[in-house]
Design a protein around this motif. Structure first.
Motif, PDB file in Angstrom:
ATOM      1  N   LYS A   1       0.279  55.874  45.331  1.00 24.37           N
ATOM      2  CA  LYS A   1       0.524  54.441  45.127  1.00 24.37           C
ATOM      3  C   LYS A   1       0.231  54.030  43.683  1.00 24.37           C
ATOM      4  N   LEU A   2      -0.798  54.610  43.087  1.00 23.22           N
ATOM      5  CA  LEU A   2      -1.090  54.287  41.687  1.00 23.22           C
ATOM      6  C   LEU A   2       0.036  54.781  40.780  1.00 23.22           C
ATOM      7  N   ILE A   3       0.550  55.970  41.057  1.00 23.96           N
ATOM      8  CA  ILE A   3       1.653  56.517  40.257  1.00 23.96           C
ATOM      9  C   ILE A   3       2.887  55.634  40.397  1.00 23.96           C
ATOM     10  N   LEU A   4       3.226  55.249  41.613  1.00 24.58           N
ATOM     11  CA  LEU A   4       4.413  54.408  41.823  1.00 24.58           C
ATOM     12  C   LEU A   4       4.250  53.048  41.148  1.00 24.58           C
ATOM     13  N   ASP A   5       3.042  52.496  41.183  1.00 21.88           N
ATOM     14  CA  ASP A   5       2.824  51.229  40.474  1.00 21.88           C
ATOM     15  C   ASP A   5       2.989  51.414  38.968  1.00 21.88           C
ATOM     16  N   GLY A   6       2.603  52.573  38.452  1.00 18.79           N
ATOM     17  CA  GLY A   6       2.826  52.863  37.040  1.00 18.79           C
ATOM     18  C   GLY A   6       4.305  52.972  36.711  1.00 18.79           C
ATOM     19  N   PHE A   7       5.073  53.588  37.602  1.00 19.28           N
ATOM     20  CA  PHE A   7       6.520  53.672  37.387  1.00 19.28           C
ATOM     21  C   PHE A   7       7.175  52.302  37.458  1.00 19.28           C
TER      22      PHE A   7
ATOM     23  N   MET B   1      -9.497  44.777  35.353  1.00 19.02           N
ATOM     24  CA  MET B   1      -9.684  45.175  33.954  1.00 19.02           C
ATOM     25  C   MET B   1     -10.719  46.294  33.859  1.00 19.02           C
ATOM     26  N   GLN B   2     -11.803  46.190  34.630  1.00 18.26           N
ATOM     27  CA  GLN B   2     -12.838  47.226  34.602  1.00 18.26           C
ATOM     28  C   GLN B   2     -12.324  48.542  35.174  1.00 18.26           C
ATOM     29  N   ILE B   3     -11.613  48.463  36.308  1.00 21.24           N
ATOM     30  CA  ILE B   3     -11.075  49.685  36.915  1.00 21.24           C
ATOM     31  C   ILE B   3     -10.076  50.341  35.974  1.00 21.24           C
ATOM     32  N   SER B   4      -9.224  49.539  35.350  1.00 19.68           N
ATOM     33  CA  SER B   4      -8.259  50.055  34.381  1.00 19.68           C
ATOM     34  C   SER B   4      -8.972  50.789  33.249  1.00 19.68           C
ATOM     35  N   LYS B   5     -10.000  50.176  32.730  1.00 19.45           N
ATOM     36  CA  LYS B   5     -10.772  50.780  31.637  1.00 19.45           C
ATOM     37  C   LYS B   5     -11.382  52.111  32.076  1.00 19.45           C
ATOM     38  N   ASP B   6     -11.926  52.136  33.282  1.00 17.25           N
ATOM     39  CA  ASP B   6     -12.568  53.355  33.777  1.00 17.25           C
ATOM     40  C   ASP B   6     -11.543  54.447  34.077  1.00 17.25           C
ATOM     41  N   LEU B   7     -10.383  54.066  34.606  1.00 16.91           N
ATOM     42  CA  LEU B   7      -9.320  55.051  34.846  1.00 16.91           C
ATOM     43  C   LEU B   7      -8.850  55.656  33.533  1.00 16.91           C
ATOM     44  N   LYS B   8      -8.659  54.813  32.528  1.00 17.20           N
ATOM     45  CA  LYS B   8      -8.226  55.322  31.215  1.00 17.20           C
ATOM     46  C   LYS B   8      -9.277  56.263  30.628  1.00 17.20           C
ATOM     47  N   LYS B   9     -10.537  55.903  30.790  1.00 24.08           N
ATOM     48  CA  LYS B   9     -11.613  56.757  30.299  1.00 24.08           C
ATOM     49  C   LYS B   9     -11.589  58.115  31.005  1.00 24.08           C
ATOM     50  N   ALA B  10     -11.154  58.112  32.267  1.00 17.44           N
ATOM     51  CA  ALA B  10     -11.067  59.353  33.046  1.00 17.44           C
ATOM     52  C   ALA B  10      -9.792  60.140  32.753  1.00 17.44           C
ATOM     53  N   GLY B  11      -8.908  59.586  31.911  1.00 20.25           N
ATOM     54  CA  GLY B  11      -7.711  60.309  31.508  1.00 20.25           C
ATOM     55  C   GLY B  11      -6.402  59.793  32.081  1.00 20.25           C
ATOM     56  N   PHE B  12      -6.455  58.709  32.844  1.00 23.06           N
ATOM     57  CA  PHE B  12      -5.231  58.148  33.415  1.00 23.06           C
ATOM     58  C   PHE B  12      -4.459  57.340  32.381  1.00 23.06           C
ATOM     59  N   ARG B  13      -3.131  57.289  32.568  1.00 26.76           N
ATOM     60  CA  ARG B  13      -2.251  56.460  31.746  1.00 26.76           C
ATOM     61  C   ARG B  13      -1.384  55.617  32.667  1.00 26.76           C
ATOM     62  N   PHE B  14      -0.736  54.606  32.108  1.00 28.61           N
ATOM     63  CA  PHE B  14       0.061  53.641  32.867  1.00 28.61           C
ATOM     64  C   PHE B  14      -0.774  53.037  33.994  1.00 28.61           C
ATOM     65  N   CYS B  15      -1.927  52.527  33.594  1.00 28.84           N
ATOM     66  CA  CYS B  15      -2.849  51.927  34.562  1.00 28.84           C
ATOM     67  C   CYS B  15      -3.545  50.723  33.931  1.00 28.84           C
ATOM     68  N   GLY B  16      -2.756  49.846  33.310  1.00 31.14           N
ATOM     69  CA  GLY B  16      -3.321  48.630  32.731  1.00 31.14           C
ATOM     70  C   GLY B  16      -3.824  47.690  33.816  1.00 31.14           C
ATOM     71  N   PRO B  17      -4.509  46.618  33.438  1.00 25.72           N
ATOM     72  CA  PRO B  17      -5.110  45.699  34.407  1.00 25.72           C
ATOM     73  C   PRO B  17      -4.126  45.083  35.402  1.00 25.72           C
ATOM     74  N   THR B  18      -2.890  44.796  34.954  1.00 30.32           N
ATOM     75  CA  THR B  18      -1.900  44.211  35.863  1.00 30.32           C
ATOM     76  C   THR B  18      -1.411  45.251  36.853  1.00 30.32           C
ATOM     77  N   ILE B  19      -1.146  46.467  36.388  1.00 31.18           N
ATOM     78  CA  ILE B  19      -0.750  47.558  37.283  1.00 31.18           C
ATOM     79  C   ILE B  19      -1.865  47.824  38.289  1.00 31.18           C
ATOM     80  N   VAL B  20      -3.102  47.856  37.817  1.00 37.69           N
ATOM     81  CA  VAL B  20      -4.230  48.129  38.702  1.00 37.69           C
ATOM     82  C   VAL B  20      -4.381  47.026  39.743  1.00 37.69           C
ATOM     83  N   TYR B  21      -4.168  45.765  39.353  1.00 34.63           N
ATOM     84  CA  TYR B  21      -4.314  44.709  40.358  1.00 34.63           C
ATOM     85  C   TYR B  21      -3.209  44.805  41.406  1.00 34.63           C
ATOM     86  N   ALA B  22      -1.992  45.099  40.990  1.00 35.62           N
ATOM     87  CA  ALA B  22      -0.902  45.293  41.954  1.00 35.62           C
ATOM     88  C   ALA B  22      -1.241  46.449  42.898  1.00 35.62           C
ATOM     89  N   PHE B  23      -1.827  47.489  42.357  1.00 39.05           N
ATOM     90  CA  PHE B  23      -2.270  48.630  43.159  1.00 39.05           C
ATOM     91  C   PHE B  23      -3.359  48.206  44.143  1.00 39.05           C
TER      92      PHE B  23
END
Length: 194
Positions: free
Chosen positions: A34-40, A142-164
């Motif tokens: 679901k996170l990948i599809l929200d990124g797409f 915003m916090q989850i997005s920041k933590d995902l990016k720190k863990a190496g994820f991409r296409f996971c900005g705050p708006t994508i994360v909230y939709a997720f």
């Protein structure tokens, strides 16, 4: 009682709204999908992704991150030639990188636990009366997005994360006028261990 206005009239959208959106998802692999599809979806409408979801599942080996993590340029080229998905090199490359990030989190603590700890293992029950009240992102996304990016994820900005978060039931954003609001609240069940 009326469905959330964003669901439109198309059957595939109505079914998604009525049976999936907002229902708590605790499976690590399904959460990754679901996170990948929200990124797409970034820059597109969700209905576009929903119509192509079966094609995405086929093209991405059932969204098995352990398989996708082993992919390289040959698979990227194959996917870029697949008209059944969104053919965006950056998003495809990010999906492979996100599979590696998922593997690390999954090994260390479980991707499901990593995500659900942000809400104490239990969905946040919002009480929005209109679509105008529903945020597109929150301090938590915003916090989850920041933590995902720190863990190496991409296409996971705050708006994508909230939709997720909405899609996987971390927040119940069905409007209070929607019959699914109370249904999803009941499905939330007991608090998940974090």
């Amino acid at each position: 009682m009326e469905r959330c206005g964003w669901a439109g009239q198309e059957q595939i959208y109505l079914q998604y709204h009525d049976t999936e959106w907002g229902v708590p998802e605790y499976d690590s692999r399904a959460l990754w999908e679901k996170l990948i599809l929200d990124g797409f979806q970034a820059g597109l409408s969700w209905i576009t992704i929903l119509r192509k979801r079966d094609n995405f599942r086929s093209a991405f080996a059932g969204f098995d991150p352990n398989v996708v993590a082993g992919w390289g340029e040959p698979e990227i080229e194959r996917l870029l030639g697949d008209p059944g998905i969104v053919r965006h090199r950056g998003k495809i490359e990010a999906t492979i990188g996100n599979a590696h990030a998922w593997q690390k989190i999954e090994r260390e603590q479980g991707f499901d636990r990593f995500l659900w700890r942000y809400v104490g293992g239990k969905p946040v029950q919002n009480t929005w009366a209109s679509l105008a009240e529903v945020p597109t992102f929150t301090p938590l996304s915003m916090q989850i997005s920041k933590d995902l990016k720190k863990a190496g994820f991409r296409f996971c900005g705050p708006t994508i994360v909230y939709a997720f978060m909405q899609a996987v039931g971390m927040v119940n954003d069905h409007l209070i006028t929607c019959p699914c609001h109370d249904l999803v609240a009941r499905q939330a069940g007991a608090s998940r261990a974090t």
